[in-house]
Structures are given as C-alpha cells and as structure tokens.
Design a protein around this motif. Sequence first.
Motif, PDB file in Angstrom:
ATOM      1  N   THR A 104       0.842  -1.179   0.000  1.00  0.00           N
ATOM      2  CA  THR A 104       0.000   0.000   0.000  1.00  0.00           C
ATOM      3  C   THR A 104       0.886   1.241   0.000  1.00  0.00           C
ATOM      4  OG1 THR A 104      -1.651  -1.188   1.276  1.00  0.00           O
ATOM      5  CG2 THR A 104      -1.825   1.221   1.234  1.00  0.00           C
TER       6      THR A 104
ATOM      7  N   LEU B   1      -7.434   1.817   9.625  1.00  0.00           N
ATOM      8  CA  LEU B   1      -7.434   0.762   8.625  1.00  0.00           C
ATOM      9  C   LEU B   1      -8.273  -0.409   9.113  1.00  0.00           C
ATOM     10  CD1 LEU B   1      -4.503   2.272   8.392  1.00  0.00           C
ATOM     11  CD2 LEU B   1      -3.935   0.346   6.950  1.00  0.00           C
TER      12      LEU B   1
ATOM     13  N   ASN C 243      -9.946  -4.505   7.348  1.00  0.00           N
ATOM     14  CA  ASN C 243      -9.918  -5.441   6.226  1.00  0.00           C
ATOM     15  C   ASN C 243     -11.219  -6.218   6.137  1.00  0.00           C
ATOM     16  OD1 ASN C 243      -6.874  -5.290   7.258  1.00  0.00           O
ATOM     17  ND2 ASN C 243      -6.834  -5.828   5.088  1.00  0.00           N
TER      18      ASN C 243
ATOM     19  N   SER D 226      -9.359  -0.914  -1.409  1.00  0.00           N
ATOM     20  CA  SER D 226      -8.377  -1.604  -2.246  1.00  0.00           C
ATOM     21  C   SER D 226      -8.975  -2.904  -2.765  1.00  0.00           C
ATOM     22  CB  SER D 226      -7.114  -1.898  -1.433  1.00  0.00           C
ATOM     23  OG  SER D 226      -6.260  -2.778  -2.135  1.00  0.00           O
TER      24      SER D 226
ATOM     25  N   LEU E 143      -8.527  -4.112   1.606  1.00  0.00           N
ATOM     26  CA  LEU E 143      -8.076  -3.153   2.620  1.00  0.00           C
ATOM     27  C   LEU E 143      -8.911  -1.879   2.540  1.00  0.00           C
ATOM     28  CD1 LEU E 143      -6.010  -2.189   4.773  1.00  0.00           C
ATOM     29  CD2 LEU E 143      -4.620  -1.330   2.874  1.00  0.00           C
TER      30      LEU E 143
ATOM     31  N   THR F 122      -9.333   2.067   4.108  1.00  0.00           N
ATOM     32  CA  THR F 122      -8.559   3.099   4.788  1.00  0.00           C
ATOM     33  C   THR F 122      -9.369   4.381   4.883  1.00  0.00           C
ATOM     34  OG1 THR F 122      -6.529   2.180   3.824  1.00  0.00           O
ATOM     35  CG2 THR F 122      -6.380   4.352   4.836  1.00  0.00           C
TER      36      THR F 122
END
Length: 288
Positions: free
Chosen positions: A4, A207, A209, A254, A258, A260
């Motif tokens: 990243t 962050l 996931n 992402s 992921l 963010t």
Amino acid sequence: RSLTPPPPLPTCVGMDDDDEAQLWSQWTTAEMSAAEEAAGQLALASSQPPSPQQAVREERRRLQPLEPHAPAPVVPLDAPGSAAPRKLLSGAQAVAVLSQGAVQLEDVRIRGCLSTFDLGIAIETEKLARTTPNAEIIREGRYVEVRSLRQPTWSALINRSGSVRLVTTCCLETSRAQGKKLARMVQRFYSASATFKHWKACNIQVLANVPFKIDLDAAENMCEEMDSLTAIARLSKKTLKVQVEESQISVQVSATGLLTVHKARDMSEAVSAMGVLLPVLHRTGVWW
C-alpha cells in the motif's frame, strides 16, 4: 500482495502544506519500511520449496472437509496499525464467507494519529532548539521540530506561542503519553513553567480489512446507484475512493480488501463510515 503506498497527508486547521509534509515524514517512512520488510519475508518464505513433512501436512489439510470460515478477532479500536501482509480467502472458503448474511470488519486498527496540545508558555525557538535533544529550527525560525529516535516514533512541531502538533504511529492512549513526555522534556531542558494542556486527537487514520478480494468496477457502479454513497475517484486500477454522504468521510477501498479512512475525528466515526460500505463489499466480493 502489493504494498500500500503512503497515505495522503492529513489536514489540520492553520497548517500549510509544507508544515504538514514535514510533520508526517517521520511516520510515513517508518511505516513503508516495515511494509517492505514484511513483504520481503513473505516472498522469501513462499519461494522456498516445501519439505516432505510440509507436503504431507498440506495434502492432509486439502483432503479435510471444508469448515466455515471463522472471522479473525477484532483488534481493540485504539490498537496501533500493523504492516504485516494478510492471506486473502479464495475458492470455497471465500464462497462460504460471501454466502453468509453479513460481513464484519477485521483487524480494525489505527495507523497514524495527529494530535495537538499547549505548553502554556511562549517559546523562544532558538533557545528551545539549542537546549532540547533531537530538536532543530525549521520554517525560518517559526517552528522547532522535535523527534523521537526510539520506538514508538513520533515527530512534533512547536510554534512560538507554545502550541504543539504531534504525529505518532501508535494508539490514542500512547499518543497522549508521548505528548506528556515531550512536555516533560520542555520542562527539564527549557522552562519549568511548561505544562501539558488541552490535548486532543484531531486527525486519525484508521485501517480495516475484509477477508476477500473486491471487484472494484462492480463496487463503483453499485455506489453510483445508492444515495448514501458516492464513488469520488478511481485512484488506480486497484484502488477506489468512496464518500459516505451522511458523515462526509471518504473511504479508500483496495482490491485486496483493505479499507482506509484518512481523515477521521475519532475511531467510532471511521468505523461507522466503513460499516456503511460493508453491504456493497459483500455483494461485490470476488471468490475466484
């Protein structure tokens, strides 16, 4: 899994671009170094051929009946971020997760925190830089930058009025403790009248996931059909930026799962914004 890139720098009221870049340089470099080291170790491990014992264990695991995926334990909301790469689900395991009624966020963590506080005294920048360890004058004498050389690393800008902007790579509690440590340094090396007042976290990067890949094209199209979400920009082939209309917070998604949030005032605000995206991610997850 691709690394990243460093996140965009946060914005704080009264701070220009040069000050902002100077303040964030410390933790961005450390974070990327950790990510590169972790990715290198993962690549080295995957390139080595398995031993006979490992091959037997892998074959036994392959022949075992598939069990439902158990979500990873959620890290406490004030825990620091980690640069370690994660293994994404695919095939039957991904299908099992996507067929469930709901998807939960995993590994929620703080990656960086920008906080402010006051020393309660006026500062002579030349004297402070001369007497305080790891300090130097920057921006034509308007600020003194103080850095920590030990973990957890932090970087601070102190102006002439005694206002401090502190960037850390740790949780909120540790960030406040580092602010107190800096105030004690100023008390010891500059003036015993220095205090630690009005600390607050004004910008947090969070962050999280999901355990599967995301079809960003499908997610972008679905966001355009919803009133609560707006696809702002396609930052790259593997990254989509989405704005949550209710809170006006943007979430970077992402393709590797992921999520963010770069500019949140607190943890609950960031987690709530990510939660609005979960139904879309659930319907656009990739199992192959």
